[in-house]
Motif scaffolding. Sequence first.
Motif, PDB file in Angstrom:
ATOM      1  N   VAL A 166      13.069  33.096  72.839  1.00 17.08           N
ATOM      2  CA  VAL A 166      14.211  32.315  72.338  1.00 17.08           C
ATOM      3  C   VAL A 166      14.518  31.176  73.305  1.00 17.08           C
ATOM      4  O   VAL A 166      14.683  30.015  72.901  1.00 17.08           O
ATOM      5  CB  VAL A 166      15.460  33.209  72.168  1.00 17.08           C
ATOM      6  N   ILE A 167      14.582  31.506  74.598  1.00 15.89           N
ATOM      7  CA  ILE A 167      14.841  30.487  75.622  1.00 15.89           C
ATOM      8  C   ILE A 167      13.744  29.431  75.615  1.00 15.89           C
ATOM      9  O   ILE A 167      14.007  28.224  75.689  1.00 15.89           O
ATOM     10  CB  ILE A 167      14.954  31.147  77.015  1.00 15.89           C
ATOM     11  N   VAL A 168      12.496  29.909  75.517  1.00 20.33           N
ATOM     12  CA  VAL A 168      11.340  29.014  75.453  1.00 20.33           C
ATOM     13  C   VAL A 168      11.478  28.041  74.294  1.00 20.33           C
ATOM     14  O   VAL A 168      11.250  26.836  74.432  1.00 20.33           O
ATOM     15  CB  VAL A 168      10.043  29.834  75.298  1.00 20.33           C
ATOM     16  N   SER A 169      11.854  28.546  73.141  1.00 22.25           N
ATOM     17  CA  SER A 169      11.934  27.721  71.935  1.00 22.25           C
ATOM     18  C   SER A 169      13.075  26.711  72.008  1.00 22.25           C
ATOM     19  O   SER A 169      12.967  25.607  71.465  1.00 22.25           O
ATOM     20  CB  SER A 169      12.098  28.613  70.696  1.00 22.25           C
ATOM     21  N   ILE A 170      14.168  27.075  72.679  1.00 23.32           N
ATOM     22  CA  ILE A 170      15.270  26.127  72.860  1.00 23.32           C
ATOM     23  C   ILE A 170      14.808  24.942  73.711  1.00 23.32           C
ATOM     24  O   ILE A 170      15.053  23.777  73.381  1.00 23.32           O
ATOM     25  CB  ILE A 170      16.481  26.821  73.512  1.00 23.32           C
ATOM     26  N   PHE A 171      14.119  25.259  74.817  1.00 20.83           N
ATOM     27  CA  PHE A 171      13.550  24.200  75.641  1.00 20.83           C
ATOM     28  C   PHE A 171      12.545  23.370  74.839  1.00 20.83           C
ATOM     29  O   PHE A 171      12.442  22.151  75.002  1.00 20.83           O
ATOM     30  CB  PHE A 171      12.862  24.794  76.868  1.00 20.83           C
ATOM     31  N   LEU A 172      11.817  24.073  73.980  1.00 22.00           N
ATOM     32  CA  LEU A 172      10.787  23.414  73.172  1.00 22.00           C
ATOM     33  C   LEU A 172      11.402  22.396  72.220  1.00 22.00           C
ATOM     34  O   LEU A 172      10.898  21.276  72.071  1.00 22.00           O
ATOM     35  CB  LEU A 172      10.014  24.475  72.385  1.00 22.00           C
ATOM     36  N   VAL A 173      12.489  22.775  71.566  1.00 21.24           N
ATOM     37  CA  VAL A 173      13.170  21.852  70.651  1.00 21.24           C
ATOM     38  C   VAL A 173      13.618  20.597  71.395  1.00 21.24           C
ATOM     39  O   VAL A 173      13.403  19.464  70.932  1.00 21.24           O
ATOM     40  CB  VAL A 173      14.390  22.537  69.993  1.00 21.24           C
TER      41      VAL A 173
END
Length: 297
Positions: A166-173
Amino acid sequence: MDIKKETSVITKITILAFTFNAILLITKLVLGILGNSMAVINGAIDSGLDIIVTAVVLIVGRYSRRKADKNHPYGHEKFESVVAILLGIMMIITAVSLVGASINILIDYFGESGEAVIKTPNILAVIASFLTIIIKLGLFIVTVWASIKAKSPSLKALAIDHISDVIVSIFLVISVIFAMVGYLYFEPVAAIIIALVIGYNGIVIIKESISQVVDEAADNETVRAIKTASASINGVLAIDMIKTRKFGLKLYVDIEIAVDGNLTVNESHEIAETVHELIIDTFEDVKHCMVHVNPAT
């Protein structure tokens, strides 16, 4: 919760995680390619690893819930902690690999290769990231609940992996949006931050799991609670000694109580049995309790 129910919970949660990770693998791979996003494609690789991890958790989670046998008279729960350590190592190796690849891309980007090494992503990459956030957040919530119910260190490790995604994907966005408006280097920079989060979580998992296989004592609050509860039993004059040790996410308790030395063996035994039943019934983490009786001095 008994072993049969724990096994059922682990099976249901891991099958659920396996299914959604497979969906994410395919989705992120397709949208990452069509969306020109190296970070999303790396996310697809991470989902592939998650599938392997989930399969291992399922197999070992069921095995560790087998009843004690001749070769393992204390049960098989420590197998889960060992697997959790391996999962932590895998997360660290993945993190190091991602950091290395991202640094190489940054070197090429600011070097002779120029901007050609990073393609401009599009909205499909953002969609893939938002989909991952929604699915992984849901998996995190149900897996945390299941890890508590089933007392499962490997499910706990799996939950940490979900929230990491989830954290990874937030940074990804964030990185994809910046890359879409021209700051292409944000993608590999975000990948490095993501990898560091994954590596940190791997270290946390390893640290917690090692404590479960080296007979580390329970926390002071738990020990005090067990001591207080035992001392409340009628006939217990003092607590001479109490030792605890972790066994996976379970606890073993050895306690020595002092009783009136003039009591009969049967009377002393009844007090010890009452203490034993109280500890087992009150503290659900306790798998085994040994009560030794001393005459009060």
